[in-house]
Design an enzyme around this catalytic site. Structure first.
Site, PDB file in Angstrom:
ATOM      1  N   ARG A  44       0.817  -1.211   0.000  1.00 26.57           N
ATOM      2  CA  ARG A  44       0.000   0.000   0.000  1.00 26.57           C
ATOM      3  C   ARG A  44       0.857   1.271   0.000  1.00 26.57           C
ATOM      4  O   ARG A  44       0.534   2.257   0.655  1.00 26.57           O
ATOM      5  CB  ARG A  44      -0.966   0.007   1.194  1.00 26.57           C
ATOM      6  N   SER A 100     -11.253  -1.455   2.248  1.00 29.01           N
ATOM      7  CA  SER A 100     -10.572  -1.771   3.514  1.00 29.01           C
ATOM      8  C   SER A 100     -10.060  -0.475   4.136  1.00 29.01           C
ATOM      9  O   SER A 100      -9.308   0.262   3.505  1.00 29.01           O
ATOM     10  CB  SER A 100      -9.407  -2.724   3.270  1.00 29.01           C
ATOM     11  N   GLU A 106      -5.715   3.174   5.614  1.00 25.46           N
ATOM     12  CA  GLU A 106      -5.372   3.216   4.194  1.00 25.46           C
ATOM     13  C   GLU A 106      -5.948   4.473   3.556  1.00 25.46           C
ATOM     14  O   GLU A 106      -5.436   4.983   2.570  1.00 25.46           O
ATOM     15  CB  GLU A 106      -5.952   1.990   3.461  1.00 25.46           C
TER      16      GLU A 106
END
Length: 294
Positions: A163, A213, A283
């Site tokens: 990420r 998410s 995130e």
């Protein structure tokens, strides 16, 4: 170039909530983008790039700068050299998946259900079902933050990891991406995409606005399991809720405000930390008054 002022960002993010921004500027080609970035750099005005808004939350009542968005002119998709899929940065992942399928190219199936744009997917090295963008990216064309330079970056220059990409530090803006795929069987590709879509719909709260998410996966753990084990599955703050279907998702269940989402995030972080010593990191990009300032 299109400019809008005093813009409600709830219409531009997948959370379907958000504060306002002073100005939204949409560039339709590289020349317009470079001109805009040069202007913003010279003036010192805070600014932030917005992709498809699938991983972003605006929390300010009024972001005091410019949100830069890439328009339809950045959404073209074409095939070069049989297996190189070249995509404009604003091309939706679903459209890229369709193009890969149409040209019998395999390797993109894992990403076929990821919301958002291809530029944003590279920026955060998006991944799912065992695959990541770093597995298929061959080149990325970017414009420097001040608009002066147009350059091509190779995977080794992007520092693609979980990420993360170097673009988060450099501020370079993706304008197009080259994905190296391989020839495959169209029927098999379609079957795999359908299977992943079925799994996603079964396990994720796709019927509610969210940013996918919400938390990054901590080393040695799964964020959703930590949240569930802490007894937080289904918990709400205002209209924001930890999904009762998948504890890794924060959803806009009932007219959530941006502050509801942020307050729920802090509640989850603090509870999980008190229980396990693990601090969950979001995130989701959270844009406040200070974001994008020098």
């Amino acid at each position: 170039m299109e400019y809008k002022y005093d813009v409600d960002m709830s219409a531009y993010t997948s959370f379907r909530t958000g504060g306002k921004v002073k100005r939204l500027a949409t560039a339709e080609n590289v020349e317009e983008l470079r001109e805009l970035l040069s202007e913003l750099t010279e003036s010192g005005e805070p600014h932030v790039l917005l992709g498809n808004g699938s991983n972003t939350l605006f929390v300010s009542d009024m972001y005091p700068g410019t949100v830069v968005k890439l328009g339809e002119g950045f959404s073209d998709i074409s095939v070069k050299d049989d297996t190189l899929l070249v995509c404009g940065a604003s091309a939706l992942m679903s459209k890229v998946a369709s193009a890969a399928l149409e040209n019998s190219l395999t390797g993109f199936e894992f990403a076929s259900g990821i919301p958002g744009s291809i530029g944003g997917a590279v920026f955060m090295n998006a991944g799912a079902y065992g695959g990541e963008m770093k597995d298929i990216v061959e080149l990325v064309n970017v414009v420097s933050p001040d608009g002066r330079e147009l350059k091509t970056l190779r995977p080794e220059e992007l520092d693609l990891s979980y990420r993360h990409s170097a673009l988060e530090e450099t501020g370079d803006i993706v304008v197009s991406v080259g994905l190296r795929l391989t020839k495959g069987d169209k029927a098999e590709i379609k079957t795999r995409m359908s299977e992943l879509t079925r799994q996603r719909n079964e396990k994720q709260p796709v019927q509610y606005p969210s940013a996918g998410s919400f938390f990054k996966r901590p080393a040695g753990h799964f964020a959703g399991k930590l949240v569930e084990d802490a007894g937080l599955k289904g918990i709400s703050v205002g209209g924001a809720q930890v999904s009762s279907k998948h504890a890794g998702f924060v959803i806009n269940a009932a007219g959530a405000t941006p502050q509801d989402i942020v307050d729920l995030m802090h509640l989850v972080q603090n509870t999980v930390y008190d229980r396990t010593g693990v601090m969950l990191e979001p995130e989701v990009r959270i844009i406040d008054d200070k974001y994008g300032r020098n």
